[in-house]
Design a protein around this motif. Sequence first.
Motif, PDB file in Angstrom:
ATOM      1  N   PHE A  97      69.683 -13.116  38.377  1.00 44.21           N
ATOM      2  CA  PHE A  97      68.653 -12.109  38.624  1.00 44.21           C
ATOM      3  C   PHE A  97      68.882 -11.404  39.954  1.00 44.21           C
ATOM      4  O   PHE A  97      69.596 -11.900  40.827  1.00 44.21           O
ATOM      5  N   LEU A  98      68.275 -10.245  40.074  1.00 48.19           N
ATOM      6  CA  LEU A  98      68.142  -9.538  41.342  1.00 48.19           C
ATOM      7  C   LEU A  98      66.648  -9.485  41.621  1.00 48.19           C
ATOM      8  O   LEU A  98      65.842  -9.355  40.697  1.00 48.19           O
ATOM      9  N   ALA A  99      66.286  -9.592  42.880  1.00 49.32           N
ATOM     10  CA  ALA A  99      64.877  -9.514  43.264  1.00 49.32           C
ATOM     11  C   ALA A  99      64.762  -8.593  44.469  1.00 49.32           C
ATOM     12  O   ALA A  99      65.605  -8.620  45.366  1.00 49.32           O
ATOM     13  N   SER A 100      63.735  -7.775  44.456  1.00 52.55           N
ATOM     14  CA  SER A 100      63.433  -6.973  45.637  1.00 52.55           C
ATOM     15  C   SER A 100      61.973  -7.229  45.968  1.00 52.55           C
ATOM     16  O   SER A 100      61.121  -7.327  45.073  1.00 52.55           O
ATOM     17  N   MET A 101      61.694  -7.399  47.262  1.00 52.33           N
ATOM     18  CA  MET A 101      60.334  -7.696  47.705  1.00 52.33           C
ATOM     19  C   MET A 101      59.998  -6.891  48.946  1.00 52.33           C
ATOM     20  O   MET A 101      60.852  -6.705  49.814  1.00 52.33           O
ATOM     21  N   VAL A 108      63.168  -7.085  51.380  1.00 57.00           N
ATOM     22  CA  VAL A 108      64.160  -8.130  51.137  1.00 57.00           C
ATOM     23  C   VAL A 108      64.734  -7.894  49.751  1.00 57.00           C
ATOM     24  O   VAL A 108      63.998  -7.651  48.800  1.00 57.00           O
ATOM     25  N   ARG A 109      66.065  -7.955  49.649  1.00 58.50           N
ATOM     26  CA  ARG A 109      66.747  -7.841  48.349  1.00 58.50           C
ATOM     27  C   ARG A 109      67.604  -9.085  48.172  1.00 58.50           C
ATOM     28  O   ARG A 109      68.390  -9.439  49.052  1.00 58.50           O
ATOM     29  N   LEU A 110      67.436  -9.739  47.029  1.00 58.69           N
ATOM     30  CA  LEU A 110      68.108 -11.005  46.773  1.00 58.69           C
ATOM     31  C   LEU A 110      68.851 -10.974  45.449  1.00 58.69           C
ATOM     32  O   LEU A 110      68.482 -10.229  44.542  1.00 58.69           O
ATOM     33  N   ASP A 126      69.985 -20.965  43.081  1.00 55.85           N
ATOM     34  CA  ASP A 126      70.612 -20.386  44.264  1.00 55.85           C
ATOM     35  C   ASP A 126      70.065 -18.977  44.440  1.00 55.85           C
ATOM     36  O   ASP A 126      69.662 -18.328  43.482  1.00 55.85           O
ATOM     37  N   ALA A 127      70.015 -18.557  45.673  1.00 50.20           N
ATOM     38  CA  ALA A 127      69.587 -17.192  45.996  1.00 50.20           C
ATOM     39  C   ALA A 127      70.147 -16.851  47.365  1.00 50.20           C
ATOM     40  O   ALA A 127      70.237 -17.691  48.245  1.00 50.20           O
ATOM     41  N   LYS A 128      70.573 -15.598  47.512  1.00 49.80           N
ATOM     42  CA  LYS A 128      71.070 -15.121  48.793  1.00 49.80           C
ATOM     43  C   LYS A 128      70.753 -13.646  48.932  1.00 49.80           C
ATOM     44  O   LYS A 128      70.424 -12.968  47.964  1.00 49.80           O
ATOM     45  N   THR A 129      70.857 -13.170  50.143  1.00 47.00           N
ATOM     46  CA  THR A 129      70.602 -11.757  50.407  1.00 47.00           C
ATOM     47  C   THR A 129      71.610 -10.936  49.629  1.00 47.00           C
ATOM     48  O   THR A 129      72.790 -11.242  49.582  1.00 47.00           O
ATOM     49  N   TRP A 130      71.123  -9.876  48.997  1.00 40.82           N
ATOM     50  CA  TRP A 130      71.969  -8.991  48.206  1.00 40.82           C
ATOM     51  C   TRP A 130      72.142  -7.692  48.959  1.00 40.82           C
ATOM     52  O   TRP A 130      71.175  -7.067  49.386  1.00 40.82           O
ATOM     53  N   LYS A 131      73.384  -7.280  49.103  1.00 47.31           N
ATOM     54  CA  LYS A 131      73.682  -6.057  49.835  1.00 47.31           C
ATOM     55  C   LYS A 131      74.252  -4.989  48.915  1.00 47.31           C
ATOM     56  O   LYS A 131      74.916  -4.069  49.354  1.00 47.31           O
TER      57      LYS A 131
END
Length: 134
Positions: A97-101, A108-110, A126-131
């Motif tokens: 998934f991608l998440a934006s908050m 924050v984009r993950l 798992d989750a990390k910052t998405w660029k």
Amino acid sequence: MSFPILGLSSKAEDEVAMTTSSVLPARGGPEHGPLVALAPDLGPEDWRRAEGAMALALDPQGNGAPVSWDNAQSGMKGTFTPVGGPFLKEDEICRAFLASMALQSGPVRLQGTACRPSGGEWAVKDAKTWKGAA
């Protein structure tokens, strides 16, 4: 959601997992795993709404569309977008998934992966910052 099992990761990861699990359980609890460290602004009601949106977005029988959530009281909001189809991993159904908050500390984009056992709840593995591109 879930935390890594201590002892199966590097010492630095173990220290982060121990700190996160002992300091932040009231703000989303251990079921939110890596998301807690990446989105510490979220309160319990924010987590409840985000978790519901994530479950709808990742549902293997869903339409694959983004699902948004918001909390007018806290001003927090976000969107979960499934990426690709569901897949099996260690007897669990998983989905990227991608998440934006929009948080108090800023946007924050993950990117991450969540899994659930048959009949169980989704757990962020798992989750990390998405660029990536906006």
